[in-house]
Scaffold this motif. Sequence first.
Motif, PDB file in Angstrom:
ATOM      1  N   MET A   1       0.851  -1.211  -0.287  1.00  0.00           N
ATOM      2  CA  MET A   1       0.070   0.191  -0.171  1.00  0.00           C
ATOM      3  C   MET A   1       0.750   1.150   0.155  1.00  0.00           C
ATOM      4  SD  MET A   1      -2.929   1.284   0.131  1.00  0.00           S
ATOM      5  CE  MET A   1      -3.725   0.366   0.538  1.00  0.00           C
ATOM      6  N   LYS A   2       1.937   1.169   1.118  1.00  0.00           N
ATOM      7  CA  LYS A   2       2.808   2.252   0.749  1.00  0.00           C
ATOM      8  C   LYS A   2       3.882   2.857  -0.588  1.00  0.00           C
ATOM      9  CE  LYS A   2       6.108   4.523   3.957  1.00  0.00           C
ATOM     10  NZ  LYS A   2       7.434   5.187   2.621  1.00  0.00           N
ATOM     11  N   ALA A   3       3.863   2.054  -1.124  1.00  0.00           N
ATOM     12  CA  ALA A   3       4.657   2.034  -2.771  1.00  0.00           C
ATOM     13  C   ALA A   3       3.621   3.036  -3.211  1.00  0.00           C
ATOM     14  CB  ALA A   3       4.740   0.902  -3.434  1.00  0.00           C
ATOM     15  N   LYS A   4       2.499   2.245  -3.753  1.00  0.00           N
ATOM     16  CA  LYS A   4       1.381   2.708  -4.269  1.00  0.00           C
ATOM     17  C   LYS A   4       1.483   4.362  -3.980  1.00  0.00           C
ATOM     18  CE  LYS A   4      -1.386  -1.559  -4.319  1.00  0.00           C
ATOM     19  NZ  LYS A   4      -1.765  -1.809  -6.136  1.00  0.00           N
ATOM     20  N   LEU A   5       0.865   4.216  -2.619  1.00  0.00           N
ATOM     21  CA  LEU A   5       0.348   5.643  -2.094  1.00  0.00           C
ATOM     22  C   LEU A   5       2.359   6.752  -2.309  1.00  0.00           C
ATOM     23  CD1 LEU A   5      -1.735   4.838   1.165  1.00  0.00           C
ATOM     24  CD2 LEU A   5      -2.463   5.628  -1.578  1.00  0.00           C
ATOM     25  N   ASP A   6       2.623   6.445  -2.039  1.00  0.00           N
ATOM     26  CA  ASP A   6       4.313   7.197  -2.629  1.00  0.00           C
ATOM     27  C   ASP A   6       4.201   7.358  -4.069  1.00  0.00           C
ATOM     28  OD1 ASP A   6       4.742   7.175   0.338  1.00  0.00           O
ATOM     29  OD2 ASP A   6       6.459   5.206  -0.097  1.00  0.00           O
ATOM     30  N   TYR A   7       3.755   6.789  -4.963  1.00  0.00           N
ATOM     31  CA  TYR A   7       3.829   6.609  -6.078  1.00  0.00           C
ATOM     32  C   TYR A   7       3.436   7.552  -7.195  1.00  0.00           C
ATOM     33  CZ  TYR A   7       3.083   5.929 -11.514  1.00  0.00           C
ATOM     34  OH  TYR A   7       2.885   6.174 -12.657  1.00  0.00           O
TER      35      TYR A   7
ATOM     36  N   ALA B   1      -3.835   6.937  -9.438  1.00  0.00           N
ATOM     37  CA  ALA B   1      -4.600   6.032  -8.996  1.00  0.00           C
ATOM     38  C   ALA B   1      -4.312   5.049  -9.618  1.00  0.00           C
ATOM     39  CB  ALA B   1      -5.794   6.708  -8.721  1.00  0.00           C
ATOM     40  N   HIS B   2      -4.897   5.378 -11.294  1.00  0.00           N
ATOM     41  CA  HIS B   2      -5.247   3.748 -12.273  1.00  0.00           C
ATOM     42  C   HIS B   2      -3.737   3.270 -11.667  1.00  0.00           C
ATOM     43  CE1 HIS B   2      -6.395   1.699 -15.403  1.00  0.00           C
ATOM     44  NE2 HIS B   2      -5.392   2.024 -15.867  1.00  0.00           N
ATOM     45  N   GLU B   3      -2.606   4.090 -12.152  1.00  0.00           N
ATOM     46  CA  GLU B   3      -1.357   2.949 -12.425  1.00  0.00           C
ATOM     47  C   GLU B   3      -1.270   2.737 -11.257  1.00  0.00           C
ATOM     48  OE1 GLU B   3       0.829   6.384 -13.561  1.00  0.00           O
ATOM     49  OE2 GLU B   3       0.769   5.940 -15.976  1.00  0.00           O
ATOM     50  N   ALA B   4      -1.169   2.937 -10.210  1.00  0.00           N
ATOM     51  CA  ALA B   4      -1.189   2.342  -8.887  1.00  0.00           C
ATOM     52  C   ALA B   4      -1.884   1.884  -8.540  1.00  0.00           C
ATOM     53  CB  ALA B   4      -1.098   3.596  -8.106  1.00  0.00           C
ATOM     54  N   GLY B   5      -3.252   1.068  -9.265  1.00  0.00           N
ATOM     55  CA  GLY B   5      -4.356   0.286  -9.029  1.00  0.00           C
ATOM     56  C   GLY B   5      -5.022   0.087  -7.657  1.00  0.00           C
ATOM     57  N   ILE B   6      -5.210   1.359  -8.107  1.00  0.00           N
ATOM     58  CA  ILE B   6      -6.830   2.555  -7.118  1.00  0.00           C
ATOM     59  C   ILE B   6      -7.821   2.407  -7.933  1.00  0.00           C
ATOM     60  CG2 ILE B   6      -7.222   4.188  -5.280  1.00  0.00           C
ATOM     61  CD1 ILE B   6      -4.288   3.558  -4.283  1.00  0.00           C
ATOM     62  N   LEU B   7      -8.564   2.621  -7.666  1.00  0.00           N
ATOM     63  CA  LEU B   7     -10.070   3.067  -8.797  1.00  0.00           C
ATOM     64  C   LEU B   7     -10.956   4.041  -8.032  1.00  0.00           C
ATOM     65  CD1 LEU B   7     -12.209   2.289 -11.239  1.00  0.00           C
ATOM     66  CD2 LEU B   7     -13.666   0.571  -8.636  1.00  0.00           C
ATOM     67  N   PHE B   8     -11.423   4.714  -9.524  1.00  0.00           N
ATOM     68  CA  PHE B   8     -11.963   5.515  -8.865  1.00  0.00           C
ATOM     69  C   PHE B   8     -13.424   5.422 -10.008  1.00  0.00           C
ATOM     70  CE2 PHE B   8      -8.399   8.308  -7.875  1.00  0.00           C
ATOM     71  CZ  PHE B   8      -8.422   9.574  -7.167  1.00  0.00           C
TER      72      PHE B   8
ATOM     73  N   LEU C   1      -3.017  15.750   0.179  1.00  0.00           N
ATOM     74  CA  LEU C   1      -4.215  15.154  -0.632  1.00  0.00           C
ATOM     75  C   LEU C   1      -3.974  13.221  -0.721  1.00  0.00           C
ATOM     76  CD1 LEU C   1      -3.698  16.565  -4.192  1.00  0.00           C
ATOM     77  CD2 LEU C   1      -6.031  16.496  -2.935  1.00  0.00           C
ATOM     78  N   VAL C   2      -2.322  12.609  -0.976  1.00  0.00           N
ATOM     79  CA  VAL C   2      -3.043  11.206  -0.812  1.00  0.00           C
ATOM     80  C   VAL C   2      -3.025  10.826   0.452  1.00  0.00           C
ATOM     81  CG1 VAL C   2      -0.944   9.268  -0.968  1.00  0.00           C
ATOM     82  CG2 VAL C   2      -1.023  11.070  -2.895  1.00  0.00           C
ATOM     83  N   ASN C   3      -2.576  11.612   2.102  1.00  0.00           N
ATOM     84  CA  ASN C   3      -3.945  11.613   2.782  1.00  0.00           C
ATOM     85  C   ASN C   3      -4.789  11.097   3.419  1.00  0.00           C
ATOM     86  OD1 ASN C   3      -0.742  11.032   3.996  1.00  0.00           O
ATOM     87  ND2 ASN C   3      -0.601  13.079   5.495  1.00  0.00           N
TER      88      ASN C   3
END
Length: 261
Positions: free
Chosen positions: A1-7, A88-95, A36-38
């Motif tokens: 998770m941290k890696a996704k958010l850091d990206y 977010a899409h590239e990190a695997g997080i959906l909107f 924003l990320v937090n």
Amino acid sequence: MKAKLDYIESRLQALIEKTVQRFGGDTAQHPLAHQLVNAMQESLMTGDDGRLIAPQNYIILLNPQDLPTWQSNTGLLDSLKNTLEEAAHEAGILFERPPVIRLVAEADIQPDDIRVDALNTAQEHGSTGSLPLYRDKSREPHDPRPRNAFLIVYETTFPLRLAVVNIGRRLDNHLIIDDPRVSRAHAQLRAVQGHYVLFDVDATGGTYVNGQRITQYTLKPGDVISLAGVPIIYGEDNPVDDAPSGGNTVGLPVPGETPQE
């Protein structure tokens, strides 16, 4: 998770470093990307398919004297929205829907400072778990809430005691309206400088005040709100001490219980 958010944060920070000249000083140290990320992380939800769902709505709180500068820089806000969604899409997080970023002036924020909050709409998609939509800021210094504010829904009075009140059909809202016309996450009230500001949360049936569709509106006593046809009256200066302050369902009575008057 941290890696996704850091990206995601690194993508946003790169955008700020390239485009933000209005902040002054070292743009690399500006807290916008991190906040924003937090805010995203605090309202992430997990869908039935196991995918992470990001909150759609982001509110940037800033000092009133800084608001004109931000409002004039709409290109930056558009770029932030696009970059946030893409990263977010590239990190695997959906909107579920494209993100929305709104600006709100708040006197408690120091000049040149910001705070970012997020609201997860999670429309009709189911979820297996979520963090709270908002932290409870009702006890913060310089309480921005108007005194003795309330809503009247179906002849039931709902006192407004929190700085942020989420309204909708879903059971984790503060004010739950059990009516099929109302979206699961329909609207939000936010206390700002002694007033409640009503936000539409991209609800399917729309949010109206005094017959006009709104996305954001500062309420006055006597205003008539309509959530997709469900009427709500906003009032102040009428203390109500015994009604519940959160998790209240308005609409169809619970079997065996008498609706509050």
